[in-house]
Design a protein around this motif. Structure first.
Motif, PDB file in Angstrom:
ATOM      1  N   HIS A 192      35.799  30.690  30.347  1.00  0.00           N
ATOM      2  CA  HIS A 192      36.672  31.868  30.278  1.00  0.00           C
ATOM      3  C   HIS A 192      37.624  31.816  31.458  1.00  0.00           C
ATOM      4  CE1 HIS A 192      33.182  34.483  28.414  1.00  0.00           C
ATOM      5  NE2 HIS A 192      33.553  33.482  27.615  1.00  0.00           N
ATOM      6  N   PRO A 193      38.821  32.368  31.352  1.00  0.00           N
ATOM      7  CA  PRO A 193      39.634  32.588  32.546  1.00  0.00           C
ATOM      8  C   PRO A 193      38.881  33.467  33.555  1.00  0.00           C
ATOM      9  CG  PRO A 193      40.963  32.881  30.566  1.00  0.00           C
ATOM     10  CD  PRO A 193      39.534  32.743  30.114  1.00  0.00           C
ATOM     11  N   VAL A 194      39.150  33.247  34.823  1.00  0.00           N
ATOM     12  CA  VAL A 194      38.566  34.069  35.886  1.00  0.00           C
ATOM     13  C   VAL A 194      39.152  35.472  35.810  1.00  0.00           C
ATOM     14  CG1 VAL A 194      38.515  34.389  38.406  1.00  0.00           C
ATOM     15  CG2 VAL A 194      38.080  32.127  37.400  1.00  0.00           C
ATOM     16  N   VAL A 195      38.313  36.497  36.015  1.00  0.00           N
ATOM     17  CA  VAL A 195      38.762  37.894  35.951  1.00  0.00           C
ATOM     18  C   VAL A 195      38.787  38.482  37.356  1.00  0.00           C
ATOM     19  CG1 VAL A 195      38.203  40.221  35.122  1.00  0.00           C
ATOM     20  CG2 VAL A 195      37.969  38.253  33.593  1.00  0.00           C
ATOM     21  N   ILE A 196      39.942  39.052  37.718  1.00  0.00           N
ATOM     22  CA  ILE A 196      40.151  39.690  39.021  1.00  0.00           C
ATOM     23  C   ILE A 196      40.345  41.180  38.799  1.00  0.00           C
ATOM     24  CG2 ILE A 196      41.566  39.716  41.114  1.00  0.00           C
ATOM     25  CD1 ILE A 196      42.564  36.909  40.309  1.00  0.00           C
ATOM     26  N   GLN A 197      39.806  41.993  39.694  1.00  0.00           N
ATOM     27  CA  GLN A 197      40.006  43.438  39.645  1.00  0.00           C
ATOM     28  C   GLN A 197      40.606  43.878  40.976  1.00  0.00           C
ATOM     29  OE1 GLN A 197      40.116  46.265  38.241  1.00  0.00           O
ATOM     30  NE2 GLN A 197      39.608  47.736  39.821  1.00  0.00           N
ATOM     31  N   PHE A 216      40.224  42.156  44.452  1.00  0.00           N
ATOM     32  CA  PHE A 216      41.386  42.111  45.353  1.00  0.00           C
ATOM     33  C   PHE A 216      41.480  43.487  45.994  1.00  0.00           C
ATOM     34  CE2 PHE A 216      46.337  42.017  45.289  1.00  0.00           C
ATOM     35  CZ  PHE A 216      46.366  41.750  46.650  1.00  0.00           C
ATOM     36  N   THR A 217      41.268  43.558  47.284  1.00  0.00           N
ATOM     37  CA  THR A 217      41.142  44.842  47.940  1.00  0.00           C
ATOM     38  C   THR A 217      42.005  44.877  49.193  1.00  0.00           C
ATOM     39  OG1 THR A 217      39.538  46.382  48.885  1.00  0.00           O
ATOM     40  CG2 THR A 217      39.143  44.043  49.252  1.00  0.00           C
ATOM     41  N   GLY A 251      43.821  41.548  50.473  1.00  0.00           N
ATOM     42  CA  GLY A 251      45.179  41.101  50.714  1.00  0.00           C
ATOM     43  C   GLY A 251      45.505  41.260  52.188  1.00  0.00           C
ATOM     44  N   VAL A 252      46.040  40.218  52.818  1.00  0.00           N
ATOM     45  CA  VAL A 252      46.316  40.254  54.255  1.00  0.00           C
ATOM     46  C   VAL A 252      47.678  39.637  54.545  1.00  0.00           C
ATOM     47  CG1 VAL A 252      43.855  40.106  54.818  1.00  0.00           C
ATOM     48  CG2 VAL A 252      45.228  38.012  54.756  1.00  0.00           C
TER      49      VAL A 252
END
Length: 426
Positions: A192-197, A216-217, A251-252
């Motif tokens: 499956h494609p990787v799932v990001i939230q 992703f925070t 995120g940086v």
């Protein structure tokens, strides 16, 4: 640690006035950043999404980039000019349908030989929804309900082909979707494609724990990062998952110089470029919800209360309670004797990691070692060369210390992230 590259876009991080700033549309900008990330052995390249041009006081917000290509189209093209780099698209679960999107993502996964990822976002924004046939409005309380069923449905579609290449009919009946038929794309190289939230709310954390491979925070301090990390990882057991099944990647931003002092000087100048006098007034108007054009950006903060739901700004998400944020701004301004513009610079644009390459490498490593993150999504302030310095000067130090890979060990995004291929469920 894991590293990803975010293509600069619609945010206060980007410095548009810098002479090195280039197009947000030309394919050469995308290829430059993607190839730089792949040269640095990054896990993936990340594209955000903008479904409507933002408005400010009834006009297009011309201090933003006024346009953004469709992510999956760009990434399909990048698949042809990269070999190992993961390709992550932000696609809204509110304004799409499972069959169509699952098919597009599976296609990217095949064309890239197993490097596709989907950053799942939601929206209850009726302003954005006006661009869509049915209006697109979704009650805020239903956002994650739809998103969770959307992801589950997409996985049912991806699972409708066996690992051996046999297609089987699918049928899904739920509160949000009732569909049946046959999926046209065989099971992809990474299953499956990787799932990001992307999300920090309680709902977002729970959704990530149940359904995502990456979250992703954003959190600005080591202590806040540790708290977030511990909270999200603790939620995984309820869904039969292990701590390493979900990667936490804030995120940086990074600013480097030959010395720590030089980096601090560069960071201050970048912040001044990001917050021009005009941008300072606009940032304040977004918070106060009213026209502040009569105020001097180099003068004191407005002495009025915010106006809630004024409609002055459309297409932007305001994080936090305006009254609470205004109170914090006033406290900072009073304590440090800051003007309105200086307060905006102080509170909204501080870079995450500043220092010499060795200092930055050590601080990034400490965040991972102390369980504040599994890696980072770097958001540069320049398009497309904003990662060049990091890849040339910081990555070699991370590799030298053993904190980051020197070569890719596999070919798929799941292999880069250390994620197992999904078990096929017939």
């Amino acid at each position: 640690m894991h590293l990803a590259a975010h293509f600069p876009g619609v945010n206060a991080t980007t410095v548009w006035a810098d002479p090195r700033s280039r197009s947000q549309i030309d394919f050469s900008s995308f290829t430059h950043l993607a190839r730089t990330a792949e040269r640095g052995k990054f896990d993936f390249f990340f594209l955000a999404e903008g479904l409507r041009l933002r408005e400010h006081n009834g006009r297009i917000h011309d201090l933003d980039v006024v346009g953004r290509p469709e992510s999956l189209t760009v990434l399909n093209a990048l698949a042809a000019v990269t070999d190992r780099l993961g390709l992550a698209a932000t696609v809204n679960a509110t304004f799409n349908e499972p069959y169509e999107l699952a098919r597009r993502l599976a296609t990217l996964d095949h064309l890239s030989a197993g490097r596709a990822a989907w950053n799942v976002v939601t929206s209850s924004d009726a302003f954005t929804g006006e661009n869509f046939r049915r209006g697109g409005y979704l009650d805020r309380a239903d956002r994650y309900t739809r998103a969770a069923e959307f992801v589950a449905t997409a996985r049912e579609l991806w699972n409708s082909w066996t690992p051996g290449g046999e297609s089987r009919p699918f049928a899904h009946e739920g509160e949000q979707f009732t569909i049946s038929g046959e999926f046209t794309v065989p099971r992809s190289p990474q299953g499956h494609p990787v799932v990001i939230q992307a999300g920090d709310s309680g709902e977002g954390r729970e959704f990530a724990a149940s359904a995502a491979d990456i979250i992703f925070t954003r959190h600005g301090t080591l202590e806040a990062g540790r708290d977030f990390y511990a909270d999200v990882k603790a939620r995984l057991a309820a869904y039969g998952r292990q701590p390493d099944d979900l990667k936490i990647m804030p995120g940086v931003t990074v600013v480097t110089g030959d010395t720590d002092a030089e980096a601090q000087e560069r960071a201050y100048e970048i912040r001044r470029q990001q917050v021009s006098p005009q941008n300072a007034i606009l940032a304040a108007e977004q918070l106060w919800g009213t026209d502040l054009s009569a105020y001097d950006p180099d003068g004191p903060l407005p002495d009025i209360d915010p106006v809630l739901d004024s409609g002055l700004v459309k297409g932007r998400v305001l994080h936090g309670d305006p009254f609470g944020v205004v109170a914090r701004w006033r406290a900072v301004a009073e304590a440090k004797g800051l003007s309105l513009r200086q307060t905006v610079i102080e509170t909204t644009t501080r870079q995450s990691f500043i220092g010499s390459p060795r200092t930055v490498a050590a601080e990034l490593t400490a965040f991972v070692d102390e369980r504040a993150a599994d890696g980072f999504i770097l958001v540069p302030h320049l398009t497309p060369g904003g990662l060049d310095d990091f890849v040339d000067r910081v990555v070699p130090l991370l590799q030298e210390s053993g904190a980051f890979r020197s070569e890719y060990s596999g070919s798929t995004l799941r292999s880069h992230l250390g994620l197992a291929e999904p078990v096929w469920k017939g």
